[in-house]
Design a protein around this motif. Structure first.
Motif, mmCIF file in Angstrom:
data_model
loop_
_atom_site.group_PDB
_atom_site.id
_atom_site.type_symbol
_atom_site.label_atom_id
_atom_site.label_comp_id
_atom_site.label_asym_id
_atom_site.label_seq_id
_atom_site.Cartn_x
_atom_site.Cartn_y
_atom_site.Cartn_z
ATOM 1 N N LYS A 247 0.816 -1.210 0.000
ATOM 2 C CA LYS A 247 0.000 0.000 0.000
ATOM 3 C C LYS A 247 0.851 1.261 0.000
ATOM 4 O O LYS A 247 0.363 2.337 -0.342
ATOM 5 C CB LYS A 247 -1.033 -0.013 1.125
ATOM 6 C CG LYS A 247 -0.522 -0.148 2.548
ATOM 7 C CD LYS A 247 -1.693 0.014 3.494
ATOM 8 C CE LYS A 247 -1.777 -0.812 4.740
ATOM 9 N NZ LYS A 247 -0.704 -1.489 5.353
ATOM 10 N N GLY A 248 2.154 1.139 0.350
ATOM 11 C CA GLY A 248 3.062 2.286 0.208
ATOM 12 C C GLY A 248 3.191 2.670 -1.260
ATOM 13 O O GLY A 248 3.284 3.852 -1.607
ATOM 14 N N TYR A 251 0.070 4.465 -2.152
ATOM 15 C CA TYR A 251 0.085 5.797 -1.538
ATOM 16 C C TYR A 251 0.957 6.777 -2.333
ATOM 17 O O TYR A 251 0.635 7.969 -2.439
ATOM 18 C CB TYR A 251 0.601 5.680 -0.092
ATOM 19 C CG TYR A 251 0.788 7.015 0.585
ATOM 20 C CD1 TYR A 251 -0.309 7.712 1.099
ATOM 21 C CD2 TYR A 251 2.052 7.596 0.694
ATOM 22 C CE1 TYR A 251 -0.144 8.946 1.702
ATOM 23 C CE2 TYR A 251 2.222 8.827 1.300
ATOM 24 C CZ TYR A 251 1.128 9.506 1.803
ATOM 25 O OH TYR A 251 1.278 10.726 2.393
ATOM 26 N N MET A 272 -0.351 -6.508 -2.628
ATOM 27 C CA MET A 272 -0.930 -6.665 -1.297
ATOM 28 C C MET A 272 -2.350 -6.095 -1.389
ATOM 29 O O MET A 272 -2.698 -5.400 -2.337
ATOM 30 C CB MET A 272 -0.095 -5.927 -0.247
ATOM 31 C CG MET A 272 1.331 -6.464 -0.123
ATOM 32 S SD MET A 272 1.415 -8.202 0.344
ATOM 33 C CE MET A 272 0.917 -8.123 2.060
ATOM 34 N N ALA A 306 6.041 -2.292 0.669
ATOM 35 C CA ALA A 306 5.397 -3.381 1.426
ATOM 36 C C ALA A 306 6.382 -3.859 2.488
ATOM 37 O O ALA A 306 7.569 -4.036 2.189
ATOM 38 C CB ALA A 306 5.037 -4.534 0.503
ATOM 39 N N SER A 339 11.592 4.418 4.504
ATOM 40 C CA SER A 339 12.163 4.330 5.849
ATOM 41 C C SER A 339 13.458 3.528 5.824
ATOM 42 O O SER A 339 13.451 2.323 5.541
ATOM 43 C CB SER A 339 11.156 3.651 6.784
ATOM 44 O OG SER A 339 11.815 3.266 7.960
ATOM 45 N N THR A 454 -3.009 -3.177 8.083
ATOM 46 C CA THR A 454 -1.941 -3.882 8.790
ATOM 47 C C THR A 454 -2.434 -4.561 10.062
ATOM 48 O O THR A 454 -1.926 -5.612 10.443
ATOM 49 C CB THR A 454 -0.829 -2.867 9.121
ATOM 50 O OG1 THR A 454 -0.434 -2.216 7.911
ATOM 51 C CG2 THR A 454 0.380 -3.540 9.759
HETATM 52 P P1 ADP Z 1 1.227 -3.592 2.845
HETATM 53 O O1 ADP Z 1 0.396 -3.816 4.081
HETATM 54 O O2 ADP Z 1 0.411 -3.256 1.659
HETATM 55 O O3 ADP Z 1 2.198 -4.686 2.637
HETATM 56 P P2 ADP Z 1 2.799 -1.848 4.449
HETATM 57 O O4 ADP Z 1 1.910 -0.900 5.159
HETATM 58 O O5 ADP Z 1 3.276 -3.015 5.211
HETATM 59 O O6 ADP Z 1 2.101 -2.288 3.087
HETATM 60 O O7 ADP Z 1 4.075 -1.101 3.925
HETATM 61 C C1 ADP Z 1 4.037 0.181 3.410
HETATM 62 C C2 ADP Z 1 5.475 0.660 3.328
HETATM 63 O O8 ADP Z 1 5.516 1.707 2.391
HETATM 64 C C3 ADP Z 1 6.028 1.190 4.633
HETATM 65 O O9 ADP Z 1 7.206 0.521 4.977
HETATM 66 C C4 ADP Z 1 6.313 2.672 4.345
HETATM 67 O O10 ADP Z 1 7.497 3.135 4.947
HETATM 68 C C5 ADP Z 1 6.424 2.679 2.859
HETATM 69 N N1 ADP Z 1 6.057 3.941 2.227
HETATM 70 C C6 ADP Z 1 4.932 4.657 2.421
HETATM 71 N N2 ADP Z 1 4.907 5.725 1.605
HETATM 72 C C7 ADP Z 1 6.035 5.672 0.882
HETATM 73 C C8 ADP Z 1 6.600 6.485 -0.149
HETATM 74 N N3 ADP Z 1 5.980 7.571 -0.607
HETATM 75 N N4 ADP Z 1 7.790 6.128 -0.657
HETATM 76 C C9 ADP Z 1 8.437 5.034 -0.193
HETATM 77 N N5 ADP Z 1 7.961 4.225 0.743
HETATM 78 C C10 ADP Z 1 6.768 4.535 1.279
#
Ligand code: ADP
Ligand code: OXT
Ligand code: MG
Length: 599
Positions: A247-248, A251, A272, A306, A339, A454
């Protein structure tokens, strides 16, 4: 607030020297040259492009809510702060701007806090703004109205938490909250605004000057070229590469580049849950229907936004072909994430690429050899074969028409309706109601599927639906387990009040997972897992002027959904599902410590 009180506030805060003039002309003069905390909060939010506030009014923020509406902000007033908070958080996910939730002190704040914590966990940008009691009384624990040290309580659940005591600091407080919410890894931010702040008056020019329009709130983070090259080299060495979109990635709103990267490399991908639709689920490279084959078989996996958390079995164990529950399956990983701390959180990340996904994907595209080779045909053929088999199996289940309906026969209808309305948002929660919908209902566009995320949290349903309708402006279809719906069901009044195009489909199997559970002790009380049998959820929507429909067959469900979408009226369809159709915890039965009963 009367003048005496205003002067007392100014004296207490030391904000402004008392004005010497007296009389009504002088008072009017003073008022035009002063600005209060209410107005500064509103101006600070508007200056930063905030348009919508989700919340519940009451002491001490009733006037703030009124004035916000008066000043042109859209104030969506909920029945419970948790739902307002969820709405704010998903608005943040959808727009990349922090969603704002406004609550009263202690209990309202705590109601909103679950949503704030959920936003932080899901990396959604959100700001919870709560009014709070008088600091002096709270700190001496002297028993103020709704006394609570909210800042301290919020801190562990938020990415950042701030309190503003003086009117001239409102601009900084709002700016810091916005930056903290959206920069780097997004998250939930708490902003504590004590009651005494709102009526504080300061010189209008000083006040206006103190506001900050945040420049570049989510700065791009460009990845290091050598990190990009390392990732590309690793991918090029792969015999069975796989991309996982999280979902990152959704986003990041880098939809076109992500699609180009996937298509240019030819690598199969797994979305995901909330990344479904980033590329259409019907895309030939989509490996969803071969999930349990590709995870253990892949040799190099590129994660884009993800995390290797529980939803991906922490990157190890049997899901990944490991010999035991915690064993590494032998895959090598590329991880693109904003991150820097995320890498190695579960297994070794061989090629971390730290940066924002837009910049990282663009850099990869820039560095990709124009005639890059595609993955070996054996890999693609093997995936295609599994997919074909699973899709055929699914088609068989979908074609059945049992009485009463089961998840497949009901969701077959939803699948068709979503296909015909790809711009509609699909909100989804429950256990079986969630897992079957995820697998059966294809998504075609990015950020359209909004679900439990999550934490697998129940209760997001109506809040997410309201935000999607208000901020996204499109039809919403909410597929809800009957238990899941109960967590936020009262918000159907909110849906009716704002006349939102939300069609709620309650997959009603009379309980949590199933409706046929019995009391283990043999007593008269029902099992903790079941509800009133044959409950008429549709009447809840009718109670507030919306449309309620009882649907016992796929044909009835289809007609009701078609009509809901045609009319855009608030609609609740009570879709009766076989109470024996579900399994314990849906697809995650194995997480139950002692699953005492197998179906
Ligand atoms: P999913 O549940 O779909 O697997 P997660 O919520 O576990 O996704 O992971 C989302 C990841 O995306 C997080 O580690 C977050 O740091 C990263 N993230 C969110 N926005 C960005 C962005 N603009 N660029 C890079 N990473 C991002
Ligand atoms: O490959 P295989 O063969 O394995 O097959 C997979 C795919 O290949 C295939 N597939 C396809 N086949 C054909 N065609 C297509 N297109 C296709 N797509 C996929 O399908 C299977 C499955 O694929 P999937 O889903 O991708 O794979 P899998 O293995 O399931 O993925 C693993 C996971 C972990 C990623 C996935 O399962 C997942 O995302 N799970 C999320 C689970 C989750 O979050 N659940 C919610 C929480 S459950 C529980 O906690 C509940 N509670 C407690 C509670 C909570 N949560 N919150 C609060 C605040 N309080 C309490 C409660 C109360 S649920 C709940 C209520 C439940 O009752 P309801 O009445 O609401 O709901 P019902 O259950 O309906 O009664
Ligand atoms: Mg149920």
């Amino acid at each position: 607030m009367n003048e005496t009180a205003s002067v007392a506030v100014k004296a207490a805060t030391g904000a402004v020297a008392a004005t010497p003039k007296t009389g009504s002309v002088a008072e009017a003069d003073r008022q035009t040259h002063e600005i209060d905390g209410f107005q500064l909060v509103i101006d600070a939010l508007k200056l930063n492009g905030i348009e919508t506030i989700f919340g519940v009014p009451g002491i001490p923020i009733t006037d703030l809510a009124r004035k916000m509406q008066g000043a042109g902000l859209r104030v969506i007033s909920f029945r419970h702060e948790q739902n307002a908070g969820y709405a704010a958080s998903i608005a943040g996910f959808m727009t990349g701007k922090p969603g704002i939730c406004l609550t009263v002190s202690a209990p309202g704040f705590l109601n909103g806090l679950t949503a704030l914590a959920n936003a932080t966990t899901n990396c959604f940008p959100m700001i919870l703004i709560s009014g709070s009691s008088e600091r002096e009384i709270v700190d001496l624990q002297q028993g103020d109205y709704e006394e609570m040290d909210q800042l301290a309580i919020a801190r562990p659940h938020a990415k950042a938490a701030f309190r503003v005591l003086h009117a001239e600091d409102i601009g900084v407080g709002v700016a810091r909250a916005i930056r903290a919410a959206v920069s780097g890894r997004p998250g939930g931010v708490y902003l504590d605004l004590p009651a005494k702040l709102f009526p504080q008056s300061i010189d209008a020019a000083i006040g206006k000057n103190s506001l900050i329009e945040v420049v570049d709130p989510a700065p791009r983070q460009i990845p290091a070229p050598d990190a990009v090259q390392r990732a590309l080299d690793l991918l090029a060495s792969a015999k069975r590469p796989l991309i996982i979109l999280g979902k990152g990635a959704a986003y990041a709103q880098a939809d076109a580049d992500i699609r180009t990267l996937v298509e240019k490399t030819g690598i199969p991908y797994l979305p995901m849950s909330m990344a479904k639709g980033l590329l259409p689920d019907t895309h030939e490279q989509c490996a969803s229907a071969a999930r349990s084959y590709v995870l253990p078989e892949a040799d190099v996996v590129m994660l884009i936004g993800a995390r290797l958390n529980w939803l991906l079995s922490q990157g190890k164990g049997k899901t990944w072909g490991g010999k035991s529950a915690k064993a590494w399956g032998g895959q090598k990983f590329v991880q693109i994430d904003i991150s820097p701390q995320e890498a190695d959180s579960n297994v070794r990340i061989d090629a971390p690429v730290v940066g924002d996904i837009g910049s990282c994907v663009a850099a990869m595209l820039g560095a990709l050899a124009s005639s890059g080779s595609k993955p070996p045909a054996e890999w693609l053929d093997a995936i295609r074969e599994r997919k074909t088999r699973n899709v055929a199996k699914m088609a068989e289940s979908l074609a059945k028409n049992p009485t009463p309906m089961n998840y497949h026969s009901a969701l077959n209808v939803v699948r068709d309706i979503v296909k015909a309305n790809p711009d509609a948002f699909l909100v989804n929660e429950g256990a079986n109601a969630l897992d079957h919908t995820r697998a059966i209902v294809d998504m075609y566009k990015p950020r359209k599927r909004l679900d439990v995320g999550t934490w697998g949290v129940m209760g997001i349903g109506m809040g997410y639906s309201i935000a999607a309708a208000v901020v996204g402006g499109e039809q919403v279809i909410a597929v809800e387990g009957d238990s899941a719906f109960g967590f936020s069901g009262m918000e159907v009044e909110t849906i009716c009040r704002y006349d939102l195009p939300v069609c709620v489909v309650v997959l009603n199997n009379n309980g949590v997972y199933r409706g046929d559970e019995v009391n283990f002790g043999g007593g008269d009380d029902p099992s903790p897992l079941v509800f009133v049998k044959g409950a008429r959820y549709e009447k809840l929507m009718e109670a507030f002027g919306g449309v309620g429909v009882l649907a016992r067959t796929p044909a009835e469900l289809r007609a009701a959904m078609d009509e809901a979408i045609r009319s855009r009226k608030p609609t609740l369809i009570n879709a009766v599902i076989d109470e024996k159709a579900g399994t314990e915890s849906g697809r995650i039965t194995s997480l139950n410590p002692a699953a005492t009963k197998k179906h």
